[in-house]
Enzyme design. Structure first.
Site, PDB file in Angstrom:
ATOM      1  N   GLU A  33       0.770  -1.003  -0.016  1.00  0.00           N
ATOM      2  CA  GLU A  33       0.073  -0.191  -0.074  1.00  0.00           C
ATOM      3  C   GLU A  33       0.890   1.298  -0.158  1.00  0.00           C
ATOM      4  O   GLU A  33       1.526   1.614   0.903  1.00  0.00           O
ATOM      5  CB  GLU A  33      -0.854   0.039   1.054  1.00  0.00           C
ATOM      6  N   GLU A  74      -5.566   4.917   7.826  1.00  0.00           N
ATOM      7  CA  GLU A  74      -5.120   4.335   6.615  1.00  0.00           C
ATOM      8  C   GLU A  74      -4.890   2.765   6.478  1.00  0.00           C
ATOM      9  O   GLU A  74      -5.406   1.994   5.539  1.00  0.00           O
ATOM     10  CB  GLU A  74      -3.679   4.824   6.278  1.00  0.00           C
ATOM     11  N   GLU A  81     -10.555  -1.911   1.358  1.00  0.00           N
ATOM     12  CA  GLU A  81     -10.139  -2.095  -0.110  1.00  0.00           C
ATOM     13  C   GLU A  81      -9.625  -3.452  -0.388  1.00  0.00           C
ATOM     14  O   GLU A  81     -10.340  -3.961  -1.300  1.00  0.00           O
ATOM     15  CB  GLU A  81      -9.079  -1.162  -0.469  1.00  0.00           C
TER      16      GLU A  81
END
Length: 124
Positions: A33, A74, A81
């Site tokens: 990520e 995050e 996601e």
């Protein structure tokens, strides 16, 4: 009722397993990520600066907490996601909504971080 086969560990074994899963999550976030790497690097720079600058203890706490909050958001955004993509890679309005909501959460977190830096620096 079907329970997860991963549940049921208790005591110290559960604590060590949880620690291992958490480390795995941090490693996965770093490896996969880009946004997590950026937010983490921002925290790794911002937190020491916040701790070095002369300010009241509450200022240090607010800035460290705001940076860590962005890192947490995050990680959760990346988890959303990944879960959505695991479910299906097809375009779907609910998948888009889930991803957009996670992104919006991070936008608010980063906006909060910016405002906290401004307020703490102005209060010095």
């Amino acid at each position: 009722m079907n329970e997860s086969p991963f549940k049921g560990k208790t005591g110290i074994k559960r604590i060590f397993n949880a620690l291992g899963y958490s480390i795995d999550g941090l490693v996965a976030g770093w490896k996969n990520e880009a946004a997590f790497r950026q937010v983490l690097l921002l925290a790794l720079v911002g937190i020491p600066i916040a701790l070095i600058l002369p300010m009241p203890m509450w200022g240090h706490a607010v800035l460290v907490g705001s940076h860590l909050g962005c890192v947490i958001v995050e990680l959760l955004n990346s988890a959303i996601e990944a879960a959505v993509d695991h479910t299906s890679l097809e375009k779907h309005h609910l998948a888009k909504r889930a991803k957009d909501l996670g992104s919006a959460a991070q936008l608010i977190g980063l906006t909060n971080l910016t405002i906290m830096w401004a307020l703490v620096l102005l209060a010095r």
